[in-house]
Scaffold this motif. Structure first.
Motif, mmCIF file in Angstrom:
data_model
loop_
_atom_site.group_PDB
_atom_site.id
_atom_site.type_symbol
_atom_site.label_atom_id
_atom_site.label_comp_id
_atom_site.label_asym_id
_atom_site.label_seq_id
_atom_site.Cartn_x
_atom_site.Cartn_y
_atom_site.Cartn_z
ATOM 1 N N GLY A 87 22.305 -94.351 68.201
ATOM 2 C CA GLY A 87 23.192 -93.489 67.417
ATOM 3 C C GLY A 87 22.472 -92.682 66.353
ATOM 4 O O GLY A 87 23.107 -91.964 65.584
ATOM 5 N N LEU A 88 21.150 -92.785 66.294
ATOM 6 C CA LEU A 88 20.370 -92.043 65.291
ATOM 7 C C LEU A 88 20.132 -90.608 65.781
ATOM 8 O O LEU A 88 19.737 -90.393 66.927
ATOM 9 C CB LEU A 88 19.028 -92.751 65.058
ATOM 10 C CG LEU A 88 18.096 -92.132 64.017
ATOM 11 C CD1 LEU A 88 18.723 -92.146 62.628
ATOM 12 C CD2 LEU A 88 16.770 -92.887 63.977
ATOM 13 N N ILE A 89 20.393 -89.646 64.882
ATOM 14 C CA ILE A 89 20.223 -88.234 65.253
ATOM 15 C C ILE A 89 18.774 -87.812 65.025
ATOM 16 O O ILE A 89 18.216 -87.986 63.938
ATOM 17 C CB ILE A 89 21.185 -87.329 64.453
ATOM 18 C CG1 ILE A 89 22.632 -87.752 64.752
ATOM 19 C CG2 ILE A 89 20.968 -85.865 64.794
ATOM 20 C CD1 ILE A 89 23.670 -87.072 63.883
ATOM 21 N N ARG A 112 16.145 -86.716 62.115
ATOM 22 C CA ARG A 112 16.262 -85.461 61.346
ATOM 23 C C ARG A 112 16.208 -85.734 59.850
ATOM 24 O O ARG A 112 15.883 -84.855 59.063
ATOM 25 C CB ARG A 112 17.524 -84.695 61.727
ATOM 26 C CG ARG A 112 18.809 -85.308 61.265
ATOM 27 C CD ARG A 112 20.003 -84.410 61.535
ATOM 28 N NE ARG A 112 21.234 -85.092 61.170
ATOM 29 C CZ ARG A 112 22.431 -84.539 61.263
ATOM 30 N NH1 ARG A 112 22.561 -83.316 61.728
ATOM 31 N NH2 ARG A 112 23.508 -85.225 60.914
#
Lengths: 198, 258
Positions: free
Chosen positions: A153-155, A178
């Motif tokens: 779930g990490l962008i 990011r």
């Protein structure tokens, strides 16, 4: 006699089993020293020290990082032949990965990467945020940027460059969370990508 | 028959070799020069923990379970509130975050998990360290960060340090447990049933630097019940800088420090 041979073999095996693992399987890529990627003809000359991670994630792939692939990940795909995937397939039947095709246009490479991330890396989302013609390896190639939400779930933000040479695909990607990590390393990653030659 | 004997010997040897790196694993680290005395006047902001609980499929995949996660959330929150009194310094609960603030906080929790994962893999596993970090490791430098973005998190302006907590528990399904037994009696290879990751980290809310981390991919305590949750929180906050934890908590084998 046979019993002695068996005993000797057992002792030899026990000695091998008891050896510690190599202290460090990852290699150092030193600033200013050309490095050949994944036993191919592709080489890069880093402008700072990098770590070359051990373990191949694809037949022609090699991964570099500064702090761990979770935090900054440069992956080279060096000479992917038609019919081959970018990454090693977990299951050819259940999770087949898209393959590079001989007739593939460079404009289709971002989609090849997207489908590879979605299936091979369990990405939850992948958004192409810009693609344009650009030089890579001294040839006409494609440059593109993307944003991927990884399996946790990490962008992550990413940039890539690709070119086809003699029917094979050469692609290099850089992605990092990011937050903080992408901006911190992107200039070094661009310099590394720009140093690539055949 | 002879072939079978060698196969078993090979499997036993492999288990030995594969088992080696775990023995060299560390579990916690503190940034060089960082000290936090009890009653120092510093304020610690405690963010709502990131909690996920589910099952581990036969193939090893994580399958989330909403009911278990809700139970764990209630249990761990209660255990955390109970434990805060022993942290040794003033503790502030982070205000409830909404909208963009909630998303930013969630993203920072995920980044914290990624950083912790990298620390476990490339610093705590001594045999797997990265060549560029060798000099740092030689001088016991622990230099990891979440970035300056933490200064804008809700409540950050009213505190000095932020406490991040992340847990993910995958309980082995029946199929996974059967596979574990079959693998142990068959080729002699170790198949893990269940995964219990827990990370606790203290972060400088001005710089984003990680000041202290306690992280393990094999935590104890069943977070689906109150007692197990207390055990987990106790384990996560063990050796918290400036803390005075009660010493009487029972410790299972999973808590043994290297």
């Amino acid at each position: 006699m046979t019993r002695h041979r068996t005993l000797r073999r057992m002792l030899a095996f026990a000695a091998i089993a008891a050896l510690p693992l190599p202290a460090n399987a990852h290699k150092l890529a030193e600033k200013g020293t050309p490095v050949t990627i994944a036993d191919s003809t592709l080489s890069v000359t880093p402008t700072r020290d990098w770590n070359r991670l051990s373990g191949r994630i694809g037949a022609h792939a090699e991964r570099w990082t500064l702090d761990g692939e979770q935090l900054n990940d440069v992956t080279f795909y060096a000479g992917v032949a038609p019919g081959e995937p970018l990454l090693r397939e977990r299951s050819k039947k259940k999770d087949p990965l898209p393959k590079f095709r001989q007739d593939m246009l460079l404009a289709e490479v971002p989609e090849l990467l997207e489908r590879t991330y979605r299936t091979g890396r369990d990405a939850r989302d992948f958004q192409l945020s810009g693609a344009a013609p650009g030089k890579f390896l001294g040839r006409d190639g494609v440059t593109f940027a993307y944003q991927v939400t990884d399996s946790e779930g990490l962008i992550r933000k990413g940039e890539a460059r690709a070119a086809a040479v003699n029917g094979k695909l050469y692609l290099v990607t850089f992605d990092a969370p990011r937050l903080h990590y992408f901006d911190q390393v992107v200039d070094d990653a661009r310099a590394l990508m720009g140093s690539a030659t055949l | 028959m002879k072939g079978l004997f060698w196969a078993f010997l090979l499997a036993a040897g492999l288990t030995l070799v594969v088992g080696n790196p775990a023995q060299a694993q560390e579990r916690s680290a503190t940034r060089q020069g960082f000290e936090l005395a009890p009653n120092s006047g510093k304020k610690i902001l405690v963010f709502r923990p990131s909690i996920s609980v589910g099952a581990q499929s036969t193939g090893g995949l994580f399958e989330p379970n909403g009911d278990w996660t809700d139970k764990a959330r209630t249990n761990l929150q209660a255990a955390l509130e109970k434990a805060q009194a022993s942290l040794g310094n003033a503790v502030i609960a982070a205000p409830e975050a909404y909208g963009d603030d909630a998303q930013t906080l969630q993203e920072h929790l995920q980044l914290f998990a990624a950083v912790s994962d990298a620390v476990i893999k490339y610093q705590f596993f001594v045999g797997n360290r990265l060549p560029t970090k060798k000099r740092d490791n030689k001088h016991a430098v622990f230099d990891w960060s979440l970035g300056k973005g933490v200064a804008d998190l809700p409540g950050a302006k009213d505190a000095d340090y932020g406490l991040f907590l992340f847990t993910r528990d995958a309980y082995g399904s029946t199929g996974r447990k059967v596979l574990q037994v079959l693998a142990a009696f068959g080729p002699g290879l170790a198949v893990k049933s269940g995964q219990h990751e827990g990370y606790a980290g203290l972060v400088d809310l001005r710089t984003g630097d990680l000041l202290w981390l306690n992280a393990d991919a094999a935590m104890g305590g069943d977070v689906r019940d109150a007692e197990g949750s207390e055990k987990r929180i106790h384990q996560l906050l063990e050796d918290f800088p400036g803390s005075t934890p009660p010493k009487a908590q029972p410790q299972g084998p999973a808590q043994a420090k290297p």
